[in-house]
Design an enzyme around this catalytic site. Structure first.
Site, PDB file in Angstrom:
ATOM      1  N   GLY A 180      -3.987   3.658   6.928  1.00 24.01           N
ATOM      2  CA  GLY A 180      -5.593   3.826   6.175  1.00 24.01           C
ATOM      3  C   GLY A 180      -5.230   3.857   4.216  1.00 24.01           C
ATOM      4  N   TYR A 181      -6.430   3.570   3.230  1.00 24.76           N
ATOM      5  CA  TYR A 181      -6.657   3.792   1.904  1.00 24.76           C
ATOM      6  C   TYR A 181      -6.550   1.631   2.406  1.00 24.76           C
ATOM      7  CZ  TYR A 181      -7.847   4.768  -2.026  1.00 24.76           C
ATOM      8  OH  TYR A 181      -8.539   4.276  -3.543  1.00 24.76           O
ATOM      9  N   LEU A 182      -6.879   1.125   2.827  1.00 23.53           N
ATOM     10  CA  LEU A 182      -7.120  -0.604   2.724  1.00 23.53           C
ATOM     11  C   LEU A 182      -7.071  -1.182   1.362  1.00 23.53           C
ATOM     12  CD1 LEU A 182      -8.933  -0.131   6.310  1.00 23.53           C
ATOM     13  CD2 LEU A 182      -6.276   0.373   6.136  1.00 23.53           C
TER      14      LEU A 182
ATOM     15  N   HIS B  85      -4.181  -5.737   4.510  1.00 22.53           N
ATOM     16  CA  HIS B  85      -4.402  -4.569   5.438  1.00 22.53           C
ATOM     17  C   HIS B  85      -5.276  -5.845   5.854  1.00 22.53           C
ATOM     18  CE1 HIS B  85      -2.935  -0.738   3.398  1.00 22.53           C
ATOM     19  NE2 HIS B  85      -2.322  -0.982   4.634  1.00 22.53           N
TER      20      HIS B  85
ATOM     21  N   GLN C 134       6.984  10.215   8.478  1.00 23.66           N
ATOM     22  CA  GLN C 134       7.801   9.210   7.612  1.00 23.66           C
ATOM     23  C   GLN C 134       8.308   9.457   6.460  1.00 23.66           C
ATOM     24  OE1 GLN C 134       4.974   6.092   9.467  1.00 23.66           O
ATOM     25  NE2 GLN C 134       5.362   5.458   6.864  1.00 23.66           N
TER      26      GLN C 134
ATOM     27  N   LYS D  92       5.834  -7.063   3.478  1.00 17.71           N
ATOM     28  CA  LYS D  92       6.070  -6.194   2.314  1.00 17.71           C
ATOM     29  C   LYS D  92       6.755  -5.349   3.066  1.00 17.71           C
ATOM     30  CE  LYS D  92       4.028  -3.560  -0.011  1.00 17.71           C
ATOM     31  NZ  LYS D  92       4.323  -1.565  -0.020  1.00 17.71           N
TER      32      LYS D  92
ATOM     33  N   ARG E  27      -0.943   2.840  -3.101  1.00 20.71           N
ATOM     34  CA  ARG E  27       0.399   3.848  -3.572  1.00 20.71           C
ATOM     35  C   ARG E  27      -0.296   2.969  -4.778  1.00 20.71           C
ATOM     36  NH1 ARG E  27       4.214   3.968  -0.519  1.00 20.71           N
ATOM     37  NH2 ARG E  27       4.264   6.241   0.401  1.00 20.71           N
TER      38      ARG E  27
HETATM   39  O1  PAF Z   1       3.183   0.058   6.888  1.00 19.53           O
HETATM   40  C1  PAF Z   1       2.991   1.321   7.562  1.00 19.53           C
HETATM   41  O2  PAF Z   1       1.697   1.201   6.734  1.00 19.53           O
HETATM   42  C2  PAF Z   1       3.329   2.272   8.440  1.00 19.53           C
HETATM   43  O3  PAF Z   1       4.186   2.640   8.008  1.00 19.53           O
HETATM   44  C3  PAF Z   1       2.558   2.275   9.470  1.00 19.53           C
HETATM   45  C4  PAF Z   1       3.502   1.405  10.459  1.00 19.53           C
HETATM   46  C5  PAF Z   1       1.377   2.136  10.330  1.00 19.53           C
HETATM   47  C6  PAF Z   1       4.037   3.270  10.497  1.00 19.53           C
HETATM   48  O4  PAF Z   1       2.952   4.911   9.737  1.00 19.53           O
END
Ligand code: PAF
Length: 287
Positions: free
Chosen positions: A30-32, A36, A60, A148, A186
């Protein structure tokens, strides 16, 4: 745009779609941003039914503050996706993804021990676990990931090949701000000055590859030192975490005494990570 909030609902929707369509998938947290959306555009070109997922995967994040501060704006994300005319947005809950407290996870293997994996222990275990769960839920024909996160892209390709997921993995090129700063969710945590200083990452990569290609046959150790020092002079707020030059197919580091001529003919790629205003950023470039 159709939003689905649970795994069973998703399964039902996709059962119908899969019969007549090639399903493309873009997993996101998200936070596209434009980066994206460029992945979504690639999926739209290659598939006739496109699913985007939005899930900030707790597994993660090795740093709980980074997780807490991860920006979220679902309303804005949905508006952006609406403009791209995609078929489905999947926004699962944590229990849709991780129904059990104690879980089986995916071991990302040796390629995950360095670079991002070294500085973010457990990160790739979390990424590969969530991506494999999402792949099983969506069962796409193809999935698009950004360049990236180059180590992530490499590991996902390897997971798909080693575990034999019948899914084509497509790479989407990095999208950059005019300044050269690679787009990232970010970046929204940076001040205006921080954004200027964050150009350090792309500057370091550019400086390195420019010097490398000038071909005065210096060794890697000196070339790296020179480009890091120049970057520090121009961007004093940049706190470098790592800067490595690897072969882009194997992610193997070139030895420090490699000559520029040897590096140039062996598909080099620079990987860099560092902090600006306490925000961790990464970037990459190939040659
Ligand atoms: O790259 C990301 O935004 C994340 O690591 C992913 C692939 C959506 C997995 O949570």
């Amino acid at each position: 745009v159709k939003v689905i909030n649970s795994a069973p609902e998703l399964r039902a929707e996709l059962e119908i779609a899969r019969k007549k369509s090639r399903v493309g998938f873009v997993p996101t947290m998200g936070y596209l941003h434009q980066g994206h959306l460029s992945l979504v555009d690639i999926a739209k070109q290659k598939a006739n039914f496109v699913v985007v997922s939005i899930f900030v995967n707790p597994m993660q994040f090795n740093n709980s503050e980074d997780f807490q501060k991860y920006p979220i704006n679902i309303e804005r994300d949905l508006e952006l996706l609406q403009s791209r005319n995609i078929d489905l947005v999947y926004i699962p809950t944590v229990s849709d993804i991780y129904p059990n407290k104690v879980k089986v996870t995916l071991n990302p293997g040796e390629l995950a021990a360095q670079f991002e994996g070294e500085f973010r222990p457990g990160h790739f275990e979390g990424v590969l676990t969530v991506v494999s769960i999402l792949f099983n839920q969506v069962q796409p024909d193809l999935a698009v990931f950004g360049e990236k996160d180059f180590q992530q892209l490499t590991l996902i390709r390897k997971m798909v090949s080693d575990l034999q997921f019948p899914i084509e993995i497509i790479e989407g090129p990095i999208v950059r701000e005019e300044s050269g700063l690679a787009m990232s969710s970010r970046n929204s945590r940076l001040s205006e000055d921080g954004k200027k200083q964050a150009k350090a990452l792309s500057f370091l990569l550019e400086t390195f590859f420019k010097t490398l290609s000038e071909g005065n046959n210096s060794n890697l150790r000196d070339l790296k030192k020179l480009s890091i020092n120049k970057t520090k002079d121009y961007y004093p707020a940049f706190d470098l975490e790592y800067f490595e030059i690897v072969n882009q197919d194997t992610l193997e580091k070139f030895p420090d005494d490699s000559k520029s001529s040897e590096i140039l003919i062996n598909s080099p790629r620079g990987l860099v990570a560092g902090y600006i205003e306490g925000v961790r950023l990464i970037d990459t470039a190939g040659f």
